[in-house]
Motif scaffolding. Sequence first.
Motif, PDB file in Angstrom:
ATOM      1  N   ASP A  90       0.834  -1.207   0.000  1.00  0.00           N
ATOM      2  CA  ASP A  90       0.000   0.000   0.000  1.00  0.00           C
ATOM      3  C   ASP A  90       0.864   1.251   0.000  1.00  0.00           C
ATOM      4  O   ASP A  90       0.570   2.238  -0.704  1.00  0.00           O
ATOM      5  N   CYS A  91       1.924   1.212   0.779  1.00  0.00           N
ATOM      6  CA  CYS A  91       2.820   2.358   0.902  1.00  0.00           C
ATOM      7  C   CYS A  91       3.517   2.658  -0.431  1.00  0.00           C
ATOM      8  O   CYS A  91       3.590   3.816  -0.864  1.00  0.00           O
ATOM      9  N   LYS A  92       4.012   1.626  -1.065  1.00  0.00           N
ATOM     10  CA  LYS A  92       4.687   1.794  -2.356  1.00  0.00           C
ATOM     11  C   LYS A  92       3.713   2.296  -3.427  1.00  0.00           C
ATOM     12  O   LYS A  92       4.079   3.142  -4.261  1.00  0.00           O
ATOM     13  N   THR A  93       2.492   1.819  -3.387  1.00  0.00           N
ATOM     14  CA  THR A  93       1.477   2.246  -4.358  1.00  0.00           C
ATOM     15  C   THR A  93       1.204   3.742  -4.217  1.00  0.00           C
ATOM     16  O   THR A  93       1.100   4.471  -5.220  1.00  0.00           O
ATOM     17  N   VAL A  94       1.091   4.204  -2.980  1.00  0.00           N
ATOM     18  CA  VAL A  94       0.848   5.626  -2.739  1.00  0.00           C
ATOM     19  C   VAL A  94       2.028   6.461  -3.244  1.00  0.00           C
ATOM     20  O   VAL A  94       1.839   7.503  -3.879  1.00  0.00           O
ATOM     21  N   LEU A  95       3.252   6.004  -2.968  1.00  0.00           N
ATOM     22  CA  LEU A  95       4.442   6.737  -3.419  1.00  0.00           C
ATOM     23  C   LEU A  95       4.478   6.848  -4.948  1.00  0.00           C
ATOM     24  O   LEU A  95       4.798   7.912  -5.496  1.00  0.00           O
ATOM     25  N   SER A  96       4.120   5.752  -5.609  1.00  0.00           N
ATOM     26  CA  SER A  96       4.120   5.739  -7.072  1.00  0.00           C
ATOM     27  C   SER A  96       3.065   6.696  -7.634  1.00  0.00           C
ATOM     28  O   SER A  96       3.359   7.544  -8.494  1.00  0.00           O
ATOM     29  N   LYS A  97       1.836   6.584  -7.136  1.00  0.00           N
ATOM     30  CA  LYS A  97       0.737   7.412  -7.644  1.00  0.00           C
ATOM     31  C   LYS A  97       0.968   8.891  -7.376  1.00  0.00           C
ATOM     32  O   LYS A  97       0.777   9.740  -8.260  1.00  0.00           O
ATOM     33  N   LYS A  98       1.365   9.212  -6.163  1.00  0.00           N
ATOM     34  CA  LYS A  98       1.593  10.612  -5.824  1.00  0.00           C
ATOM     35  C   LYS A  98       2.757  11.194  -6.624  1.00  0.00           C
ATOM     36  O   LYS A  98       2.762  12.385  -6.965  1.00  0.00           O
TER      37      LYS A  98
END
Length: 205
Positions: free
Chosen positions: A149-157
């Motif tokens: 979840d954390c990596k997904t947020v970093l990628s999207k943002k």
Amino acid sequence: MEGFYIPKRYFAILILLMIFPACAQMKTGASSQTSIQETAQKPVHETSPKAFVREPVQVKRPQVNGDHQKTIDAYKSEHAKCPNDQSLTKEYVNSLDEMEDAADKEFEKENYASACRTYNILLKNYPAFKSFASMLSFNKAKLNKKLTDCKTVLSKKGFQEYRAGNLNEAIALWQGYLAVDPHNADIRKAVNTATLQQKNLQKKQ
């Protein structure tokens, strides 16, 4: 020859003198026997108090200094020396739970890169927690999901900032991603593209 006459008072004194030494000898013998029995019945630790005294085992408690990996390494080393020390194990477990809780709080504050690093450290070291895994407030599956979840947020943002023209912010977010997943080709390509554009803009200025 007439019989030898001993006055009664002297005769009584002679009898007493014969009795007293015998009593004294009997008393001494009895006292000696009692002393031997008491010594035999005394516990060993009373006769030689230092003979079987064991020094308490001194366990070095790792000092938490904010570096999660060093803290885990220190606890891991001490736990390997004293695997049955329940107090040490509890401290180890509490320290790991505190790390996971701190990562959750960082995620809530939107400090995603920091949260990702902590989740990743706990996940990499998880095999070392096998002997007390049931005592932890988290498990491997939970850590995996949180890290994903954390990596997904970093990628999207990162892409949101990139499309908005905020190259510095985008690069910072993607670098946070690469800190826990350095082999992700898409994110590395995105960082390279954004960095090149940044240099071109600086030249024009």
